[in-house]
Structure formats: structure tokens, C-alpha cells
Design an enzyme around this catalytic site. Structure first.
Site, short mmCIF file in Angstrom:
data_model
loop_
_atom_site.label_atom_id
_atom_site.label_comp_id
_atom_site.label_asym_id
_atom_site.label_seq_id
_atom_site.Cartn_x
_atom_site.Cartn_y
_atom_site.Cartn_z
N LYS A 1 -13.38 58.40 -74.58
CA LYS A 1 -14.34 57.31 -74.38
C LYS A 1 -14.52 57.01 -72.89
O LYS A 1 -13.57 57.06 -72.12
CB LYS A 1 -13.80 56.07 -75.12
CG LYS A 1 -14.72 54.88 -75.17
CD LYS A 1 -14.10 53.75 -76.01
CE LYS A 1 -15.00 52.54 -76.09
NZ LYS A 1 -14.42 51.45 -76.92
N SER B 1 -17.44 49.70 -80.56
CA SER B 1 -18.04 50.28 -79.38
C SER B 1 -17.69 51.75 -79.16
O SER B 1 -18.39 52.43 -78.40
CB SER B 1 -17.62 49.49 -78.13
OG SER B 1 -16.23 49.57 -77.93
N SER C 1 -13.26 48.11 -82.37
CA SER C 1 -14.05 49.21 -81.80
C SER C 1 -13.57 50.62 -82.10
O SER C 1 -14.29 51.57 -81.80
CB SER C 1 -14.16 49.05 -80.29
OG SER C 1 -15.22 48.21 -80.00
N1 GLN Z 1 -17.62 44.61 -81.70
C1 GLN Z 1 -16.67 43.78 -81.02
C2 GLN Z 1 -17.29 43.18 -79.79
O1 GLN Z 1 -18.44 43.34 -79.65
C3 GLN Z 1 -15.44 44.56 -80.71
C4 GLN Z 1 -15.60 45.44 -79.56
C5 GLN Z 1 -14.35 46.16 -79.22
O2 GLN Z 1 -13.41 46.24 -80.00
N2 GLN Z 1 -14.31 46.67 -78.02
O3 GLN Z 1 -16.66 42.55 -79.00
#
Ligand code: GLN
Length: 475
Positions: free
Chosen positions: A64, A139, A163
Site C-alpha cells: 500500500k 482504504s 481499511s
Molecule cells: N473507512 C474508514 C475511514 O474512512 C477507515 C479507514 C481506515 O481504516 N484507514 O476512516
């Protein structure tokens, strides 16, 4: 042979028996990338370094765009980090390289990991390999899409509120968020430091255990890393759940859960019961507040972490500061206005607001208290249960564009994944079915702190008795 479609453990077996070489595997995956990447867009860029073909685990991996890889451009999918080449490797990148891993490319993500769809990337979205009109989740959407589209054997992601698990669920693969402190965060670009963890995205549970063996362990450069021995996670891969106690929170099956997701989850629970698991209905009374709590704590920490991107030390600078009056402040402002996307700006503003004097007690302090209540609920259930089972997500993957202009509905897709981050406990998502439209459905297990082994054991047993993880998208 389609080496690109195999698991890491299957590749390792072929290497050992001399039926395939790491070089063949790497080249086969590269060819696959060439064939399907124009449709999936899982990567923001491929890595130019050639593999050195030594080490025990010569497995092609996607990383990532949030983990520092020495010499590569790492940007968190944000304009503001364009041109940033970290001068060092993240702790777990060192481990991957030492183990023999070959980094194929840097995977797409939501900007600074803010999102659940991979649409807020400055590079444009990635697409779900099961249906290119749908998002891969986020994400870590690029990491999940790469593994599901057979463009990487396994991948690394990060999980602050879901994420790793939510994209794993949307893409029909396995994703694990380890216990807070289990895996080093040194060299992980910080989103919310009290919630962030790095973890594996893989094709099956055995690969998840193998990758955990590689990346887990103490790192003195991460002050939140915990110094305790790392077990051999593959020893937890026992096909037996007899007598294990599985808690099902009644709140998790309330309104708002998609009917097909509910049906798949109910079938999974029936199967686990048949295999000897003991199911208890439990209650997590404070979980309805988890999303609100998370979006206060996470944005507060993000606004503070992102203050360092000011045009001076990293990446983009909108214009030279010059010597005029206010020139430095103008440079900061212009850099940040140009460098951050809409969602990042929204989070910085929300986070700054909840931390501001006058509102701090009403929002941030209160959220910290509710965070403790949520953790206490979980502790209480773990007194009588080995794991807690829920859906990973209330729905299957949604369409590209469907939620991008409605942040609240996007935030609600994290309703099941957030509690594990707030409590710091480990949590896994595994495939447990498909919708009529052919999209994957995920099952989530949460465990006690540092009991990743229990999650792996139950997931492995479920996987050995089902076929979901064997299905591949038709690209
Ligand atoms: N979807 C969640 C957010 O928007 C989690 C994102 C993540 O785990 N980095 O914060």
C-alpha cells in the site's frame, strides 16, 4: 501453469519440489498485471527494482502507498506527497525484503487512508475485480484488488477503522487487522496513531498466517510496539472448532443489514455450529456509538498528524516562500489548499474543530470516554466467548460514484469494523458467500488482544469446510 493464481504456500511447495522457480512466479505475475491492470488499476506504480531471488519466502507482494519503501515514491495517494522518496524502509518492509519477498508495485488507496472505496485517491479509483462498475472497498482497495485480480500473491494494507477488512470483504479475500502493537508501525505514514495497524491481505487463511509470521514482532523504533514472543501462526491452523465459544452480538443483526449478507452470515453460523462451535447471543450495548466515536478520535489524530505536510519537509510546495510579509504562511496555505483533496480537508477541519478549546471536552474528551465503554463491552463478552462474529460490512461492494458525495453513508459502511480498532483487538475478515449479483460477502471475527491464533483457527476450520475462497473473478 498459472503461477499468478496460486497462494503463497502453493508457490512455496512448487519451489521446494523444483516444479517452479521464484523467477517464473514473478514473471508470471508481471504478465498478469500487464493483462488486467488497465481494467483494475490496483497499482499507482510498479516498482523498478529487480528481485534478487534469495531468501525463504520469495513471494510477489503489493505494498500500500502508505508504507515507506526506500527509494520508491510513496505518496499516500495524495498530491501533497508527490515526489516524496522515503530515505528508509518501514520496519515491516525490512522484514519482507529479508524474507525474500519481491515488491511488485505500490498499491492504490484512499488519500491518506481516509475512505472506504478507494475513490479519494489522487490517481483516480481502483475497480472491483468481481464487477468493474463497483468499488474494491477502502482504504486498502488497491491491495485487495491486486490480490483478488491475481496481480499479486499477497499484499500489505493498513487498518485504522476497517481499511484491511472491508476491502478484503468486498474483494472476496482474507484480511487481518492484528492487535495494536503486534506489528511495527515504524515507517507507516500515520493517519490516527492510536488506531493504525498494518496487516496482511491474502487468498486464504494459511497465507495470512504465513505473512503474519513474517511481519509480526517487536520494533524499538515504534514506541507502541509490544515486546512479546511471536508464535508460529501456522500452528494455529487446526481444522477443529469443537467447544469453542462464538459470541453473536444481537446489535450486529439489527436493521440496516442487507438481506443477502444476513443470509450468508446465518449459513456460516449454522455451519460453525454443525462443526461443534458453541454459539452465544451476546450484547455490545455501546456499539451504536462506535462510528461517531471513531470519527471524532480518528479525525482529531489525523488533523494533528497531517500538520507536518506544510510544503517545507515533504513532497509538494505550491510556490517559493520568498521574503514578503506573510510569505511563509501564504506558502503553507497554498500548498495545503492545492495538495489535499476534499476528504482530507474535511477530516482536517473536523479534527481541528473537535480539538479546539471550548469543544475539546464536549467532543474529544467525551469520545475517549465512550471509547472506553466500547472496549469494556468487548472485554465483558470475552469473559465468556473466544471470539465475536459479525458481518464485515452491512452490504456488498457498492457502485463507483454511489457514495462519494454522501460522506455519512460512506462512514456507516465501517460500522462493524471500527470497534476492533477502538479496542485495539485483532480482527479478521474471510469470504463467506456471494450475492446474487456475484459480489463477495465477508464474515468478521474479533478476538482477545494477542489472540490472533484463535481467529486463524476458526477461520481455517470454516475455510476447510467451504469453497468460497477458491472462486476467482472473471476478468
Ligand atoms: N473507512 C474508514 C475511514 O474512512 C477507515 C479507514 C481506515 O481504516 N484507514 O476512516
Amino acid at each position: 501453469m498459472n503461477l499468478h493464481s496460486l497462494t503463497a504456500h502453493a508457490l512455496m511447495d512448487l519451489y521446494k519440489s523444483g516444479k517452479a522457480s521464484p523467477k517464473e512466479a514473478y514473471e508470471d505475475v508481471l504478465n498478469r498485471i500487464k493483462a488486467v491492470e488497465p481494467k483494475v488499476k490496483a497499482y499507482v506504480r510498479l516498482v523498478s527494482q529487480q528481485p534478487d531471488y534469495s531468501g525463504e519466502f520469495q513471494i510477489p507482494i503489493a505494498v500500500k502507498d502508505i508504507l515507506c519503501v526506500k527509494g520508491e515514491e510513496i505518496t499516500c495517494a495524495s498530491h501533497i506527497l508527490k515526489g516524496f522518496h522515503p530515505p528508509y524502509d518501514a520496519g515491516i518492509i525490512e522484514k519482507i525484503k529479508k524474507s525474500g519477498g519481491t515488491i511488485l508495485g505500490i498499491a492504490n488507496m484512499d488519500e491518506f487512508a481516509f475512505g472506504s472505496s478507494c475513490e479519494s485517491s489522487c490517481y483516480g479509483p481502483s475497480y472491483n475485480p468481481w464487477d468493474l462498475a463497483c468499488v474494491p472497498g477502502g482504504s486498502s482497495g488497491g491491495s485487495a484488488a491486486a490480490v483478488a485480480a491475481l496481480e499479486a500473491t499477497w499484499a500489505l494494507g493498513s487498518d485504522t477503522g476497517g481499511s484491511i477488512r472491508q476491502p478484503a470483504s468486498f474483494c472476496g479475500i482474507v484480511g487481518l487487522k492484528p492487535t495494536y502493537g503486534r506489528v511495527s508501525r515504524y515507517g507507516l505514514i500515520a493517519f490516527a496513531s492510536s488506531l493504525d495497524q498494518v496487516g496482511p491481505l491474502t487468498r486464504d487463511v494459511r497465507d495470512c498466517a504465513l505473512l503474519m509470521n513474517i511481519i509480526s514482532g517487536y520494533d524499538e523504533r515504534d514506541s507502541t510496539s509490544v515486546n512479546r514472543p511471536v508464535p508460529d501462526y501456522t500452528k494455529a491452523l487446526v481444522n477443529d472448532v469443537k467447544g469453542l465459544k462464538i459470541g453473536i452480538p444481537k446489535e450486529a443483526f439489527a436493521d440496516g443489514l442487507d438481506a443477502e449478507v444476513r443470509r450468508s452470515l446465518e449459513n456460516a453460523v449454522d455451519l460453525l455450529k454443525k462443526l461443534g462451535g458453541v454459539v452465544h447471543e451476546v450484547s455490545l450495548p455501546h456499539t451504536p456509538y462506535a462510528v461517531a466515536t471513531y470519527y471524532i478520535v480518528a479525525t482529531a489524530e489525523a488533523s494533528s498528524n497531517l500538520a507536518r505536510f506544510d510544503g517545507v519537509r515533504y513532497g509538494l510546495r505550491a510556490r517559493p516562500a520568498g521574503l514578503r510579509k506573510n510569505a511563509l504562511v501564504d506558502m503553507y496555505e497554498e500548498t495545503r489548499a492545492k495538495g489535499f483533496g476534499d476528504e482530507a480537508k474535511r477530516r482536517i477541519m473536523l479534527g481541528t474543530y473537535v480539538l479546539s478549546s471550548g469543544y475539546y471536552d464536549a467532543y474529544y474528551l467525551r469520545a475517549q470516554k465512550v471509547r472506553t465503554l466500547i472496549k469494556n463491552d468487548l472485554d465483558e463478552v470475552f469473559k465468556k466467548c473466544d471470539v465475536i462474529l459479525t458481518p464485515t460490512c452491512p452490504t456488498v461492494a457498492f457502485k463507483v460514484g454511489e457514495k462519494i458525495s454522501d460522506p455519512l453513508s460512506m462512514y456507516l459502511s465501517d460500522i462493524y469494523t471500527i470497534p476492533a480498532n477502538l479496542a485495539g483487538i485483532p480482527s479478521i475478515s474471510i469470504p463467506c458467500g456471494f450475492s446474487k449479483s456475484g459480489l463477495p460477502i465477508g464474515l468478521q471475527l474479533m478476538g482477545k488482544a494477542f489472540d490472533e491464533e484463535m481467529l486463524l483457527r476458526i477461520s481455517y476450520t470454516y475455510e476447510q469446510n467451504t469453497q468460497w475462497h477458491l472462486k476467482k473473478p472473471n476478468l
